[in-house]
Design a protein around this motif. Structure first.
Motif, short mmCIF file in Angstrom:
data_model
loop_
_atom_site.label_atom_id
_atom_site.label_comp_id
_atom_site.label_asym_id
_atom_site.label_seq_id
_atom_site.Cartn_x
_atom_site.Cartn_y
_atom_site.Cartn_z
N MET A 1 37.60 30.92 58.03
CA MET A 1 36.60 31.11 59.06
C MET A 1 37.07 30.45 60.35
O MET A 1 37.53 29.32 60.35
CB MET A 1 35.28 30.50 58.58
N THR A 2 36.93 31.14 61.45
CA THR A 2 37.36 30.59 62.73
C THR A 2 36.22 29.84 63.39
O THR A 2 35.05 30.18 63.21
CB THR A 2 37.84 31.71 63.68
N THR A 3 36.58 28.82 64.16
CA THR A 3 35.56 28.06 64.87
C THR A 3 35.30 28.72 66.21
O THR A 3 36.21 29.29 66.83
CB THR A 3 36.02 26.61 65.09
N PRO A 4 34.07 28.67 66.66
CA PRO A 4 33.74 29.27 67.97
C PRO A 4 34.55 28.61 69.09
O PRO A 4 34.81 27.42 69.05
CB PRO A 4 32.25 29.01 68.13
N ASP A 5 34.91 29.39 70.06
CA ASP A 5 35.65 28.91 71.22
C ASP A 5 34.75 29.02 72.44
O ASP A 5 34.71 30.06 73.10
CB ASP A 5 36.92 29.75 71.40
N PRO A 6 34.00 27.95 72.77
CA PRO A 6 33.05 28.04 73.89
C PRO A 6 33.74 28.33 75.23
O PRO A 6 33.20 29.06 76.06
CB PRO A 6 32.36 26.68 73.91
N GLY A 8 36.49 30.05 75.64
CA GLY A 8 36.86 31.47 75.58
C GLY A 8 35.66 32.35 75.87
O GLY A 8 35.78 33.36 76.57
N LEU A 9 34.51 31.98 75.32
CA LEU A 9 33.28 32.74 75.57
C LEU A 9 32.91 32.69 77.05
O LEU A 9 32.57 33.71 77.65
CB LEU A 9 32.14 32.21 74.71
N LEU A 10 32.98 31.50 77.65
CA LEU A 10 32.68 31.37 79.08
C LEU A 10 33.64 32.20 79.93
O LEU A 10 33.22 32.86 80.88
CB LEU A 10 32.74 29.91 79.51
N ALA A 11 34.91 32.17 79.57
CA ALA A 11 35.90 32.96 80.32
C ALA A 11 35.56 34.44 80.22
O ALA A 11 35.62 35.16 81.23
CB ALA A 11 37.30 32.69 79.77
N GLU A 12 35.19 34.90 79.05
CA GLU A 12 34.82 36.30 78.87
C GLU A 12 33.57 36.64 79.68
O GLU A 12 33.49 37.70 80.31
CB GLU A 12 34.60 36.62 77.39
N GLN A 13 32.60 35.75 79.68
CA GLN A 13 31.38 35.99 80.47
C GLN A 13 31.70 36.06 81.96
O GLN A 13 31.16 36.92 82.67
CB GLN A 13 30.35 34.87 80.20
N LEU A 14 32.57 35.19 82.44
CA LEU A 14 32.95 35.22 83.85
C LEU A 14 33.66 36.53 84.20
O LEU A 14 33.39 37.13 85.24
CB LEU A 14 33.85 34.03 84.20
N LEU A 15 34.54 36.98 83.33
CA LEU A 15 35.23 38.24 83.57
C LEU A 15 34.26 39.42 83.57
O LEU A 15 34.36 40.31 84.42
CB LEU A 15 36.33 38.46 82.53
N ARG A 16 33.32 39.41 82.63
CA ARG A 16 32.32 40.49 82.58
C ARG A 16 31.45 40.48 83.83
O ARG A 16 31.13 41.53 84.40
CB ARG A 16 31.48 40.37 81.32
N LEU A 17 31.06 39.28 84.28
CA LEU A 17 30.26 39.17 85.50
C LEU A 17 31.05 39.67 86.71
O LEU A 17 30.51 40.40 87.55
CB LEU A 17 29.80 37.73 85.73
#
Length: 149
Positions: A1-6, A8-17
């Motif tokens: 099981m992989t641990t969440p990457d906060p 990485g999630l923020l980076a993805e949100q910034l790119l989507r925005l």
């Protein structure tokens, strides 16, 4: 099981925005039928900040793009009557770029399109949330410089 990457999630949100902002701004530009792309809009805004007409190399440096990209943008804006190339009075080998009256009028329209796009994007936020977002964005834009002050 992989641990969440906060992060990485923020980076993805910034790119989507960023992509969403670009799409909405592009739509608002198209609705005003200015015949200006988002990249040309950025060049016009940058050009307006100069006290005297800059060289193409100055624009490329300020926009952080290669000079060839500026040439293409200027070609399109010049064809639309929004900018013109003028000879440098001190060095005839140098060409400078200046806004035309039509370019200044387009800038006024562009400002309205940007405000409309920002209103649409920020609509879900309260005034307090907008203030917090502004502070956070300033921190991200300025980086460590803001923390040293």
């Amino acid at each position: 099981m992989t641990t969440p990457d906060p992060d990485g999630l923020l980076a993805e949100q910034l790119l989507r925005l960023t992509r969403r902002v670009h799409r909405i701004q592009k739509r608002h530009l198209e609705e005003r039928d200015l015949g200006v792309t988002p990249a040309q809009s950025r060049l016009l805004r940058t050009l307006a900040h100069y006290a005297s007409p800059p060289r193409m190399a100055d624009l490329a440096e300020r926009l952080e793009v290669v000079p060839r990209a500026v040439t293409t943008l200027v070609d399109g804006l010049e064809a639309g009557g929004k900018v013109r190339r003028v000879a440098d009075p001190a060095n005839r080998r140098v060409t400078r770029i200046e806004l035309t009256d039509e370019g200044r009028a387009a800038l006024r329209e562009l400002r309205g399109a940007r405000r409309s796009a920002a209103e649409e994007i920020l609509a879900p936020l309260t005034e307090k949330e907008r203030q917090v977002l502004g502070v956070l964005l300033d921190t991200l834009i300025d980086g460590d410089a803001a923390q040293r002050c």
